[in-house]
Design a protein around this motif. Sequence first.
Motif, PDB file in Angstrom:
ATOM      1  N   ARG A  79       6.095   6.864   1.907  1.00  0.00           N
ATOM      2  CA  ARG A  79       6.343   6.469   3.302  1.00  0.00           C
ATOM      3  C   ARG A  79       7.818   6.509   3.675  1.00  0.00           C
ATOM      4  O   ARG A  79       8.166   6.902   4.792  1.00  0.00           O
ATOM      5  CB  ARG A  79       5.798   5.050   3.535  1.00  0.00           C
ATOM      6  CG  ARG A  79       4.288   4.935   3.459  1.00  0.00           C
ATOM      7  CD  ARG A  79       3.869   3.481   3.371  1.00  0.00           C
ATOM      8  NE  ARG A  79       2.406   3.318   3.274  1.00  0.00           N
ATOM      9  CZ  ARG A  79       1.815   2.278   2.730  1.00  0.00           C
ATOM     10  NH1 ARG A  79       2.540   1.274   2.230  1.00  0.00           N
ATOM     11  NH2 ARG A  79       0.489   2.203   2.676  1.00  0.00           N
TER      12      ARG A  79
ATOM     13  N   GLY B  16       2.484   7.461   7.513  1.00  0.00           N
ATOM     14  CA  GLY B  16       2.061   6.861   6.263  1.00  0.00           C
ATOM     15  C   GLY B  16       1.928   7.905   5.178  1.00  0.00           C
ATOM     16  O   GLY B  16       2.734   8.824   5.068  1.00  0.00           O
TER      17      GLY B  16
ATOM     18  N   LEU C 142      -3.331   0.107   1.871  1.00  0.00           N
ATOM     19  CA  LEU C 142      -3.218   1.117   2.922  1.00  0.00           C
ATOM     20  C   LEU C 142      -3.164   0.471   4.306  1.00  0.00           C
ATOM     21  O   LEU C 142      -3.612  -0.653   4.512  1.00  0.00           O
ATOM     22  CB  LEU C 142      -4.386   2.095   2.834  1.00  0.00           C
ATOM     23  CG  LEU C 142      -4.528   2.849   1.509  1.00  0.00           C
ATOM     24  CD1 LEU C 142      -5.626   3.903   1.604  1.00  0.00           C
ATOM     25  CD2 LEU C 142      -3.205   3.504   1.105  1.00  0.00           C
TER      26      LEU C 142
ATOM     27  N   ASP D  47      -2.076   5.407   7.263  1.00  0.00           N
ATOM     28  CA  ASP D  47      -2.459   6.165   6.081  1.00  0.00           C
ATOM     29  C   ASP D  47      -3.801   6.859   6.298  1.00  0.00           C
ATOM     30  O   ASP D  47      -4.505   6.606   7.282  1.00  0.00           O
ATOM     31  CB  ASP D  47      -2.532   5.236   4.870  1.00  0.00           C
ATOM     32  CG  ASP D  47      -1.209   4.522   4.605  1.00  0.00           C
ATOM     33  OD1 ASP D  47      -0.171   5.213   4.632  1.00  0.00           O
ATOM     34  OD2 ASP D  47      -1.223   3.293   4.388  1.00  0.00           O
TER      35      ASP D  47
END
Length: 676
Positions: free
Chosen positions: A51, A151, A224, A228
């Motif tokens: 990230r 993400g 997550l 993502d």
Amino acid sequence: MTVQNISSFAAGQWIAPGAGARNIASAITGDVIATAGNDALDVQAMLDYARNVGGPNLRKLTFHDRARMLKALAMHLREHRQAMYDLSFDTGATQSDHMIDIDGGIGTMLVFASKGRKEMPDSHVYLDGEIEQLSRNGTFLGQHICTPLQGVAIHINAFNFPVWGMLEKLAPTLLAGVPAIVKPATNSCYVTELCVKLMIDSGILPAGAVQLVSGGLGDMLDHLTCQDAVAFTGSADTALKLRSNPLILQNNTRFTSEADSLNASLLGPDAIPGTPEFDLFVKEVSREMTTKAGQKCTAIRRIIAPQNSVEALIEALSARLSKTVIGDPRLETTRMGALVSGGQKRDVLEKAALIGTEAERVFGDPDNFTVDGADAEKGAFVPPMLFHCADPDNAQRVHDTEAFGPVSTVMGYRDVDHAIALANKGQGSLVTSCITHDPTVAREVAIGAGAFHGRIYFNNRDSMKESTGHGSPLPHMVHGGPGRAGGGEELGGIRGVKHYMQRTAIQGSPDILSAIGDKWVPGAAEITEEAHPFTRKFGELSIGETLHTAPRTVTMDDIEHFANFTGDTFYAHMDEEAARRNPFFPGRVAHGYLLLSFAAGMFVEPNEGPVLANTGLDGLRFMKPVSAGDSIKVRLTVKKKTKRNDEYGEVRWHVTLTNQDDELVAEYELLTMNAY
């Protein structure tokens, strides 16, 4: 024999197997050849690295930069594919299987690289659809855009295609500008590891773009967010377990799945024995049963044929399958290698036995078959097994049990509607094929079965020489399917890229939308330069740069000369009374193409200069007729610029023709190649 340690690539470091590592056996010999897994991987550090390092590095690049990166990666892998071939034999795959997996994966990357350059802008924002006019005078507009998720994409792949399975997900993800963490199936992760090492060592990828987990993910999915995405390939049971993760549900984390699929192939009622279609069907089915030893998510599991052709079909399939040489995949004579592992062999035999409760095995005895160059007991070998289900309407196991190996079941149908109903009993598949030379049958199948199948592949004598096969997902077309097939989609060209982007509705003035999209919007500010735009190089032109021409009067002599010179003597240009009877015209009018020719003459700069070629025009519309005595003028605006190479780039010009009353007469986009 040396046992290979399969490492993970996490947060920029290669990490060897550790606690929790498991052994991996050769599919050919059953001997342990590798070990993989490490329970101590810092999954949060991997996510943070993707990230905070990978994502920003990728998002700095334009779509074209990323497309060029994909092409460079693909070409690098192509140079080193022999090393992957050599390693992949131990998965049970033959040389032909390698070409599907390794060459197919490289080819998929090249397709996405090409589409990225041709269909996406050389900028950071993808425009999704056309401008929507939200106000009367066009000062308030709408536009959908797509930007990369901020993400990481988690790719959980199956064992059967350790290279293609990774690259077909990785290509659209990287093109979107999103970093990925790849988790291959442990049974074949040693091939994936080599492929990742080749990519990392090439120096082509920016830091953080790709990481690898060889072994289990641990609790990675528990960390997550809404930015993502998870892309999974494997069993429907595992897919359900993963997508049910509370954090994935709570955060609405994107989850796409490609799962179990009881794919079918339909033999059309016209494809009787003796026709090219019947022979083609036999070839397609036998190939799909034996390629990768039937370990393909797109393999044909159910063979649906006219009842009066079932006996002949079983005979023809049995004869062809009997010629399949099973053996050590490293031998040139081998046509079908082993399943990936002993565990997979046990699973296939158990599932085949379950299918056998509703169908009779008519070919292939797992207790009596020959293996060339290897020990059938030590290796994960099974023969092709063909079943016949006499009562498919009342059967259940043949429609819900997938033996993930060289196993398929023949069943008969009464008519096309019955065939469609049987195909749909699988409750969702990745692909169904139909071999027919009758377009009416094809239409019935497409309409009746389309809702249950992600792809329908039609083939016959006309397309058979160039067709790619029932079981070949192509990067241009979506790969996925409804229901038990997972409900997701992969590939599909730029559609696949958008899985890793957020679609956002942008509303504002033409100037605002032009700035966001890096593309001039009608109504936005115009830029006027003293020099004619055709005298300015690609790099010197600005979005919004505009030329206004002086007007030109269209005469009747012009209209008649153009008609006689071109041969276009359509009555609307030559017959006053006939033209007046036409509801669209006030009388004789100028040819639309005459107006385009005049327009070119009005805005062109005739001397040699940066404009190298006119490559076409898009979106031509004629809005209002022009009569003799009317005048036209042209506005030429730089709408969009796309660099093609270091020598030239494409300029897209917005062109409008208006009359003496400033009414819009025609509109189009002109494309030129300009020297850089």
